[in-house]
Design an enzyme around this catalytic site. Structure first.
Site, PDB file in Angstrom:
ATOM      1  N   ASN A  55       0.827  -1.196   0.000  1.00  0.00           N
ATOM      2  CA  ASN A  55       0.000   0.000   0.000  1.00  0.00           C
ATOM      3  C   ASN A  55       0.864   1.249   0.000  1.00  0.00           C
ATOM      4  O   ASN A  55       2.015   1.247   0.421  1.00  0.00           O
ATOM      5  CB  ASN A  55      -0.908  -0.017   1.229  1.00  0.00           C
ATOM      6  CG  ASN A  55      -0.114  -0.011   2.523  1.00  0.00           C
ATOM      7  OD1 ASN A  55       0.346   1.028   2.973  1.00  0.00           O
ATOM      8  ND2 ASN A  55       0.055  -1.175   3.127  1.00  0.00           N
ATOM      9  N   LYS A 182       0.437   2.021  16.239  1.00  0.00           N
ATOM     10  CA  LYS A 182       0.965   3.204  15.546  1.00  0.00           C
ATOM     11  C   LYS A 182      -0.169   4.070  15.029  1.00  0.00           C
ATOM     12  O   LYS A 182      -1.178   3.556  14.536  1.00  0.00           O
ATOM     13  CB  LYS A 182       1.865   2.786  14.380  1.00  0.00           C
ATOM     14  CG  LYS A 182       2.591   3.955  13.724  1.00  0.00           C
ATOM     15  CD  LYS A 182       3.622   3.466  12.715  1.00  0.00           C
ATOM     16  CE  LYS A 182       3.017   3.134  11.365  1.00  0.00           C
ATOM     17  NZ  LYS A 182       4.039   2.775  10.351  1.00  0.00           N
ATOM     18  N   LYS A 184      -1.105   8.006  12.893  1.00  0.00           N
ATOM     19  CA  LYS A 184      -0.620   9.049  11.992  1.00  0.00           C
ATOM     20  C   LYS A 184      -0.599  10.402  12.687  1.00  0.00           C
ATOM     21  O   LYS A 184      -1.471  10.718  13.514  1.00  0.00           O
ATOM     22  CB  LYS A 184      -1.509   9.126  10.748  1.00  0.00           C
ATOM     23  CG  LYS A 184      -1.566   7.827   9.953  1.00  0.00           C
ATOM     24  CD  LYS A 184      -0.210   7.407   9.458  1.00  0.00           C
ATOM     25  CE  LYS A 184      -0.283   6.166   8.593  1.00  0.00           C
ATOM     26  NZ  LYS A 184       1.054   5.730   8.113  1.00  0.00           N
ATOM     27  N   ASP A 213       3.749   8.393  13.123  1.00  0.00           N
ATOM     28  CA  ASP A 213       4.235   8.381  11.738  1.00  0.00           C
ATOM     29  C   ASP A 213       3.758   9.635  11.027  1.00  0.00           C
ATOM     30  O   ASP A 213       2.552   9.854  10.871  1.00  0.00           O
ATOM     31  CB  ASP A 213       3.686   7.125  11.041  1.00  0.00           C
ATOM     32  CG  ASP A 213       4.136   6.993   9.595  1.00  0.00           C
ATOM     33  OD1 ASP A 213       4.947   7.813   9.139  1.00  0.00           O
ATOM     34  OD2 ASP A 213       3.668   6.051   8.919  1.00  0.00           O
ATOM     35  N   GLU A 239       8.421   8.406  13.301  1.00  0.00           N
ATOM     36  CA  GLU A 239       8.675   7.835  11.968  1.00  0.00           C
ATOM     37  C   GLU A 239       8.579   8.864  10.855  1.00  0.00           C
ATOM     38  O   GLU A 239       7.645   9.662  10.812  1.00  0.00           O
ATOM     39  CB  GLU A 239       7.678   6.706  11.703  1.00  0.00           C
ATOM     40  CG  GLU A 239       7.796   6.063  10.334  1.00  0.00           C
ATOM     41  CD  GLU A 239       6.823   4.922  10.140  1.00  0.00           C
ATOM     42  OE1 GLU A 239       6.534   4.582   8.966  1.00  0.00           O
ATOM     43  OE2 GLU A 239       6.328   4.353  11.135  1.00  0.00           O
ATOM     44  N   GLU A 265      10.880   3.329   4.429  1.00  0.00           N
ATOM     45  CA  GLU A 265       9.867   2.639   3.632  1.00  0.00           C
ATOM     46  C   GLU A 265       9.769   3.194   2.218  1.00  0.00           C
ATOM     47  O   GLU A 265       9.280   2.504   1.317  1.00  0.00           O
ATOM     48  CB  GLU A 265       8.498   2.717   4.306  1.00  0.00           C
ATOM     49  CG  GLU A 265       7.861   4.100   4.274  1.00  0.00           C
ATOM     50  CD  GLU A 265       6.490   4.132   4.907  1.00  0.00           C
ATOM     51  OE1 GLU A 265       5.506   4.353   4.170  1.00  0.00           O
ATOM     52  OE2 GLU A 265       6.391   3.935   6.132  1.00  0.00           O
ATOM     53  N   ASP A 292      10.978  -1.917   2.477  1.00  0.00           N
ATOM     54  CA  ASP A 292       9.897  -2.837   2.112  1.00  0.00           C
ATOM     55  C   ASP A 292      10.247  -3.502   0.788  1.00  0.00           C
ATOM     56  O   ASP A 292      10.286  -2.844  -0.255  1.00  0.00           O
ATOM     57  CB  ASP A 292       8.585  -2.046   1.989  1.00  0.00           C
ATOM     58  CG  ASP A 292       7.387  -2.897   1.628  1.00  0.00           C
ATOM     59  OD1 ASP A 292       7.552  -4.071   1.250  1.00  0.00           O
ATOM     60  OD2 ASP A 292       6.261  -2.364   1.707  1.00  0.00           O
ATOM     61  N   HIS A 322       8.067  -2.057   6.397  1.00  0.00           N
ATOM     62  CA  HIS A 322       6.757  -1.483   6.107  1.00  0.00           C
ATOM     63  C   HIS A 322       5.928  -2.467   5.295  1.00  0.00           C
ATOM     64  O   HIS A 322       6.455  -3.362   4.655  1.00  0.00           O
ATOM     65  CB  HIS A 322       6.969  -0.186   5.312  1.00  0.00           C
ATOM     66  CG  HIS A 322       5.779   0.290   4.548  1.00  0.00           C
ATOM     67  ND1 HIS A 322       5.517  -0.118   3.251  1.00  0.00           N
ATOM     68  CD2 HIS A 322       4.782   1.150   4.879  1.00  0.00           C
ATOM     69  CE1 HIS A 322       4.411   0.471   2.825  1.00  0.00           C
ATOM     70  NE2 HIS A 322       3.951   1.249   3.789  1.00  0.00           N
ATOM     71  N   GLU A 341       5.436  -4.867  10.207  1.00  0.00           N
ATOM     72  CA  GLU A 341       4.221  -4.074  10.350  1.00  0.00           C
ATOM     73  C   GLU A 341       3.003  -4.949  10.109  1.00  0.00           C
ATOM     74  O   GLU A 341       3.073  -5.976   9.441  1.00  0.00           O
ATOM     75  CB  GLU A 341       4.251  -2.916   9.353  1.00  0.00           C
ATOM     76  CG  GLU A 341       3.133  -1.907   9.527  1.00  0.00           C
ATOM     77  CD  GLU A 341       3.329  -0.668   8.663  1.00  0.00           C
ATOM     78  OE1 GLU A 341       2.907   0.411   9.097  1.00  0.00           O
ATOM     79  OE2 GLU A 341       3.910  -0.779   7.567  1.00  0.00           O
TER      80      GLU A 341
END
Length: 389
Positions: A55, A182, A184, A213, A239, A265, A292, A322, A341
């Protein structure tokens, strides 16, 4: 008996969602699903390797269909085999895909190649009749550890989502066995984010740790302002404060934030990883690397990245990839990374674990399924087989 790749199939599918982070919304997000169809048969079924991109990056159907699929199918079949002649060699397939590609430009093509690479490794492990994490440990002379740390990623901005909904979301992750969650930040004002962070910390106090993040949103001044605010809290990490290629920003930030930071990531090659460690001020005793493989040319390239890390004094245990997908789970178990993750409620059916896997005390135990283990996730393998069969 030698193995041949009969076809490489791709379909671009929506993973649309009204959620957003500090930089993008996911309302029009897509993913590429790939099937590498071979002529091998195991347990009465043709072996098909599957892959998809993580994603946050769009599907790469155009590149896959126009450049990378033709190169594989036009190659002499024997040129893609390992020394035994009885299985595919992922590195040879990777080299074939990258013919006529100039150095640099690690953007969209790294996603396309990484998606196919995932499917190739899935096929290789299935042909061997082994879980990928076991096969990977054997090939790299490591001892696999099927117990993998996982954390729950969420806390997105969402229309109408207030602090009570954010708290309930994080509480649900703790109740499902996660010990790190986690959320945002950077999509609201600093004061609003401070309030959101304190709401979550109040909710999970004593039961879990919180990571935050920013998805690369901040300039240096804003990143430092947030660092001064965040260092008042016992966070698991801070992050991707700034642009992923702004190594000077990351390096400067370490002077203002003594706690753990995480990034990587959105770096898509071992060269970019090397530059991060050279110039980004990352600290191997506390910081985390999030490369990732599904976005960065696949497992073949990830192994080169790990070589870079080792040469610069970093342990693979500082890597927590990630993406929340089973490919990175296998790498984490096979090469003893720091964890992976997880998206318990988002980006389905692609994220998550096989149906039999449960989170306990922040860890999962890998099932002994051949390949990456997609066949153990009913909603995902149903979509995959529709493409291949």
């Amino acid at each position: 008996m030698s193995v041949r790749i009969l076809d490489v199939k791709e379909v671009t599918q929506p993973i649309a969602s009204p959620i957003r982070n500090a930089y993008i919304d996911f309302s029009k997000m897509t993913t590429s699903l790939v099937a590498v169809v071979t002529d091998a048969v195991r347990d009465g079924r043709r072996v098909v390797g599957y892959g998809f991109n993580s994603n946050g990056r769009y599907g790469q159907g155009g590149l896959i269909r126009e450049r990378f699929r033709p190169r594989i199918l036009e190659a002499a079949p024997e040129s893609l085999l390992d020394e035994s002649g009885e299985n595919l060699d992922p590195d040879k397939v990777w080299d074939t895909m990258m013919q006529n590609e100039k150095p640099g430009g690690h953007g969209e093509r790294s996603v396309a190649v990484g998606t196919i690479d995932m499917a190739v490794w899935d096929a290789v492990a299935k042909i061997e009749g082994k879980p990928l994490f076991r096969l990977l440990a054997e090939r790299c002379a490591r001892e696999a550890d099927p117990k993998v740390f996982v954390y729950a990623a969420g806390g997105y901005y969402y229309p109408g989502k207030d602090d009570s909904m954010l708290r309930a979301e994080m509480r649900s992750y703790v109740e499902r066995g996660y010990t790190v969650v986690k959320m945002k930040i950077g999509g609201a004002s600093l004061d609003e984010d401070r309030r959101r962070i304190e709401a979550v910390l109040d909710e999970i106090e004593g039961d879990a740790q919180l990571a935050v993040d920013a998805n690369g949103r901040f300039d240096l001044v804003t990143a430092i302002d947030y660092a001064r605010m965040l260092r008042d809290y016992p966070l698991f990490w801070y992050e991707e404060a700034g642009d992923p290629l702004d190594y000077a920003l990351q390096s400067a930030l370490s002077e203002f934030y003594p706690g753990p930071m995480a990034t990587g990531e959105n770096l898509f090659s071992h060269q970019d990883a090397r530059n991060l460690l050279r110039y980004g001020g990352m600290r191997p005793d506390r910081d985390w690397l999030q490369f990732d493989c599904a976005l960065s040319y696949g497992l073949c390239e990830y192994l080169r990245t790990l070589e870079v890390l080792s040469g610069m004094g970093w342990s693979p245990s500082r890597c927590i990839p990630h993406g929340g997908h089973q490919m990175s789970l296998n790498i984490a178990a096979g090469l003893r990374l720091g964890g992976n993750e997880s998206y318990p409620d988002l980006f389905q059916p692609y994220g998550g674990f096989p149906d039999s896997v449960k989170v306990q005390d922040g860890h999962i135990v890998m099932p002994e399924l051949p390949g990456i283990g997609f066949e153990g996730k009913a909603d995902l393998i149903r979509v995959m087989r529709q493409l291949a069969e």
